[in-house]
Design an enzyme around this catalytic site. Structure first.
Site, mmCIF file in Angstrom:
data_model
loop_
_atom_site.group_PDB
_atom_site.id
_atom_site.type_symbol
_atom_site.label_atom_id
_atom_site.label_comp_id
_atom_site.label_asym_id
_atom_site.label_seq_id
_atom_site.Cartn_x
_atom_site.Cartn_y
_atom_site.Cartn_z
ATOM 1 N N PRO A 135 2.703 -41.156 0.798
ATOM 2 C CG PRO A 135 4.203 -42.593 -0.296
ATOM 3 C CD PRO A 135 3.986 -41.143 0.056
ATOM 4 C CB ILE A 164 0.475 -35.553 -7.555
ATOM 5 C CG1 ILE A 164 1.196 -35.869 -6.224
ATOM 6 C CG2 ILE A 164 0.535 -34.068 -7.907
ATOM 7 C CD1 ILE A 164 0.509 -35.383 -4.970
ATOM 8 C CD GLU A 369 -8.800 -30.730 -2.854
ATOM 9 O OE1 GLU A 369 -8.344 -29.896 -2.052
ATOM 10 O OE2 GLU A 369 -8.159 -31.162 -3.820
HETATM 11 C C1 FAD Z 1 -8.964 -38.453 -7.337
HETATM 12 C C2 FAD Z 1 -7.986 -37.963 -6.323
HETATM 13 C C3 FAD Z 1 -7.181 -36.885 -6.634
HETATM 14 C C4 FAD Z 1 -6.244 -36.426 -5.689
HETATM 15 N N1 FAD Z 1 -5.420 -35.387 -6.038
HETATM 16 C C5 FAD Z 1 -4.477 -34.975 -5.164
HETATM 17 C C6 FAD Z 1 -3.546 -33.940 -5.521
HETATM 18 O O1 FAD Z 1 -3.594 -33.383 -6.628
HETATM 19 N N2 FAD Z 1 -2.589 -33.586 -4.618
HETATM 20 C C7 FAD Z 1 -2.504 -34.158 -3.399
HETATM 21 O O2 FAD Z 1 -1.619 -33.787 -2.636
HETATM 22 N N3 FAD Z 1 -3.359 -35.150 -3.024
HETATM 23 C C8 FAD Z 1 -4.344 -35.569 -3.882
HETATM 24 N N4 FAD Z 1 -5.214 -36.576 -3.509
HETATM 25 C C9 FAD Z 1 -5.061 -37.203 -2.219
HETATM 26 C C10 FAD Z 1 -6.203 -36.941 -1.264
HETATM 27 O O3 FAD Z 1 -6.286 -35.621 -0.882
HETATM 28 C C11 FAD Z 1 -6.007 -37.937 -0.134
HETATM 29 O O4 FAD Z 1 -6.138 -39.206 -0.705
HETATM 30 C C12 FAD Z 1 -7.002 -37.863 0.926
HETATM 31 O O5 FAD Z 1 -6.799 -36.704 1.671
HETATM 32 C C13 FAD Z 1 -6.948 -39.104 1.836
HETATM 33 O O6 FAD Z 1 -5.648 -39.424 2.248
HETATM 34 P P1 FAD Z 1 -5.186 -40.969 2.430
HETATM 35 O O7 FAD Z 1 -5.463 -41.662 1.144
HETATM 36 O O8 FAD Z 1 -3.804 -41.002 2.923
HETATM 37 O O9 FAD Z 1 -6.182 -41.503 3.518
HETATM 38 P P2 FAD Z 1 -5.890 -41.711 5.085
HETATM 39 O O10 FAD Z 1 -5.333 -40.464 5.662
HETATM 40 O O11 FAD Z 1 -5.136 -42.975 5.276
HETATM 41 O O12 FAD Z 1 -7.378 -41.920 5.622
HETATM 42 C C14 FAD Z 1 -8.097 -43.125 5.286
HETATM 43 C C15 FAD Z 1 -9.500 -43.041 5.821
HETATM 44 O O13 FAD Z 1 -9.467 -42.984 7.232
HETATM 45 C C16 FAD Z 1 -10.562 -42.257 7.733
HETATM 46 N N5 FAD Z 1 -10.045 -41.182 8.590
HETATM 47 C C17 FAD Z 1 -8.823 -40.595 8.554
HETATM 48 N N6 FAD Z 1 -8.724 -39.654 9.511
HETATM 49 C C18 FAD Z 1 -9.893 -39.645 10.181
HETATM 50 C C19 FAD Z 1 -10.427 -38.898 11.254
HETATM 51 N N7 FAD Z 1 -9.709 -37.917 11.865
HETATM 52 N N8 FAD Z 1 -11.676 -39.151 11.679
HETATM 53 C C20 FAD Z 1 -12.427 -40.115 11.080
HETATM 54 N N9 FAD Z 1 -11.988 -40.850 10.049
HETATM 55 C C21 FAD Z 1 -10.739 -40.630 9.603
HETATM 56 C C22 FAD Z 1 -11.304 -41.697 6.520
HETATM 57 O O14 FAD Z 1 -12.403 -42.533 6.240
HETATM 58 C C23 FAD Z 1 -10.279 -41.807 5.399
HETATM 59 O O15 FAD Z 1 -10.883 -41.952 4.128
HETATM 60 C C24 FAD Z 1 -6.159 -37.056 -4.424
HETATM 61 C C25 FAD Z 1 -6.986 -38.151 -4.124
HETATM 62 C C26 FAD Z 1 -7.895 -38.595 -5.040
HETATM 63 C C27 FAD Z 1 -8.771 -39.754 -4.685
#
Ligand code: FAD
Length: 388
Positions: A135, A164, A369
């Site tokens: 989270p 996940i 990813e």
């Molecule tokens: C369909 C789906 C399947 C998934 N499956 C898995 C899984 O099997 N296992 C798993 O572990 N995870 C999984 N995920 C999670 C996924 O990898 C993360 O949601 C993703 O990496 C984004 O993390 P967050 O939601 O915490 O976004 P945050 O880290 O909160 O980021 C939010 C937004 O901030 C911006 N941002 C963040 N950092 C930067 C930066 N350095 N520079 C510029 N902009 C930035 C981007 O626009 C980003 O979209 C899945 C997600 C989806 C949507």
């Protein structure tokens, strides 16, 4: 630069293309109707069993699994062709085994884990998941708080994971956890294999996502696992996890090429037939520009993806190239599909054509990813010589 598929890879691509055309695409209307009714893009048990039987019979399981485990050891380049074909259909079917965890296990599993987890997985007998995101830490794994503490001969895991995929179906989940907070991603994160049903491993809830996809939230509470469930070295979880992520990123790019190509094929078939104001759509400059731009971008995407795959197959560093194709292919597919939806008029807004689901999948590809913004950051950092 290696920008062409070998003869073997081309033959394989054609074979998978036949499976997609003859078995996946004909199922689409049933799957789309189910999605419209239930919000889930899912196969029935009977459909799943039938597709498994046909694809197994066609010899297209274990394509990139090790030969000593009954696989075909196809390189990443050949898998790009395979995934381009699979990307043409929205029927939710994956040829087993799913490549990313396969690569991670090949890289990190010890002899016992190879026998217990990798071999059945390579044969397509099990489904697996990976739990990295939390989270409070998605894009930035350094913010991970799930911890694993040694207790005698065991490890004890505590924390919360979210988003996940496949968690409910998975026989085992690779859980990433902090084993040394002071070292962060440079030696402080380890990977563990947690079997379904392990006490303390709770699937808290299913989260409906766009595109009829589901992810799950997981709680780990006093989850005790034997020392042998550590995957790879203690503190050495980050590198094999990156290899896994990059495998999926190349796959996402290839799927998006297939999606964009199918949308373009649909437009090229439809535009000459549909007349407005006495003229076929195909004679309108806007439509012609959409066709030309789509074909140009898809061609560029394909060559870029072959190049990234060939670099990986040669054992070269390809981090920036993989980020480039993840961004370019997902955004190309999104834009091409959007134009084709527009050209189809109201039909393009229905849930009967596969276009909206192709758009959903391209949209998801811009997020998971690693969001595209972070991949742009990776590319820029490399070019500007900046350290993180
Ligand atoms: C369909 C789906 C399947 C998934 N499956 C898995 C899984 O099997 N296992 C798993 O572990 N995870 C999984 N995920 C999670 C996924 O990898 C993360 O949601 C993703 O990496 C984004 O993390 P967050 O939601 O915490 O976004 P945050 O880290 O909160 O980021 C939010 C937004 O901030 C911006 N941002 C963040 N950092 C930067 C930066 N350095 N520079 C510029 N902009 C930035 C981007 O626009 C980003 O979209 C899945 C997600 C989806 C949507």
């Amino acid at each position: 630069m290696d920008l062409e598929l070998s003869d073997d890879a081309r033959t394989l691509k054609d074979l998978v293309g036949r499976f997609v055309r003859d078995h996946l695409i004909p199922l689409e209307s049933a799957v789309l109707a189910r999605d419209a009714a239930t919000g889930e893009m899912a196969l029935s048990e009977e459909e799943q069993a039938r597709l498994d039987a046909v694809s197994r019979e066609m010899g297209i399981w274990g394509l990139d699994a090790p030969a000593e485990m009954g696989g075909y050891d196809f390189p990443v380049m050949a898998m790009v062709g395979v995934n381009e074909e699979l990307g043409r259909s929205v029927t939710p079917y994956e040829l087993p085994p799913d490549s990313p965890n396969l690569r991670m296990l090949i890289e990190a599993a010890d002899a016992e884990q190879r026998a217990r987890y990798l071999e059945p997985y390579a044969r397509g007998e099990t489904v697996s998941a990976i739990a990295i995101s939390e989270p409070g830490a998605g894009t930035d794994p350094a913010g991970m708080t799930t911890r694993a503490v040694r207790d005698g001969g065991d490890w004890v895991l505590d924390g919360r994971k979210i988003w996940i995929s496949r968690a409910e179906k998975a026989a085992w989940t690779i859980v990433m956890a902090v084993t040394d907070r002071s070292r962060g991603t440079k030696g402080g994160i380890s990977a563990f294999i947690v079997d379904r049903g392990t006490p303390g491993f709770f699937i808290e809830r299913r989260i409906p996502m766009i595109g009829g996809h589901s992810t799950y939230e997981i709680r780990l509470e006093d989850c005790r696992i034997p020392a042998g469930q550590l995957l790879g070295r203690e503190g050495g979880g980050f590198a094999p996890m990156q290899l896994r992520l990059s495998t999926r990123r190349v796959q996402i790019a290839a799927w998006c090429i297939g999606r964009a190509q199918r949308a373009l094929d649909m437009l090229c078939e439809y535009a000459p037939q549909r007349r407005t104001f006495g003229t076929p759509l195909s004679e309108r400059q806007t439509i012609q520009n959409w066709v030309a731009d789509a074909a140009t971008r898809i061609h560029a995407c394909r060559l870029m993806t072959y190049d990234a795959a060939a670099r990986i197959d040669r054992g070269e560093e390809a981090r920036a190239q993989v980020s480039m194709i993840k961004v370019y292919a997902t955004e190309t597919a999104w834009e091409v599909i959007d134009h084709v939806m527009q050209a189809f008029g109201a039909m393009g807004m229905t849930r009967e054509l596969p276009l909206h689901q192709m758009a959903n999948l391209a949209r998801l590809g811009r997020m998971y990813e690693g969001p595209n913004e972070v991949h742009r950051w990776v590319i820029a950092r490399e070019l500007l010589g900046l350290k993180r």
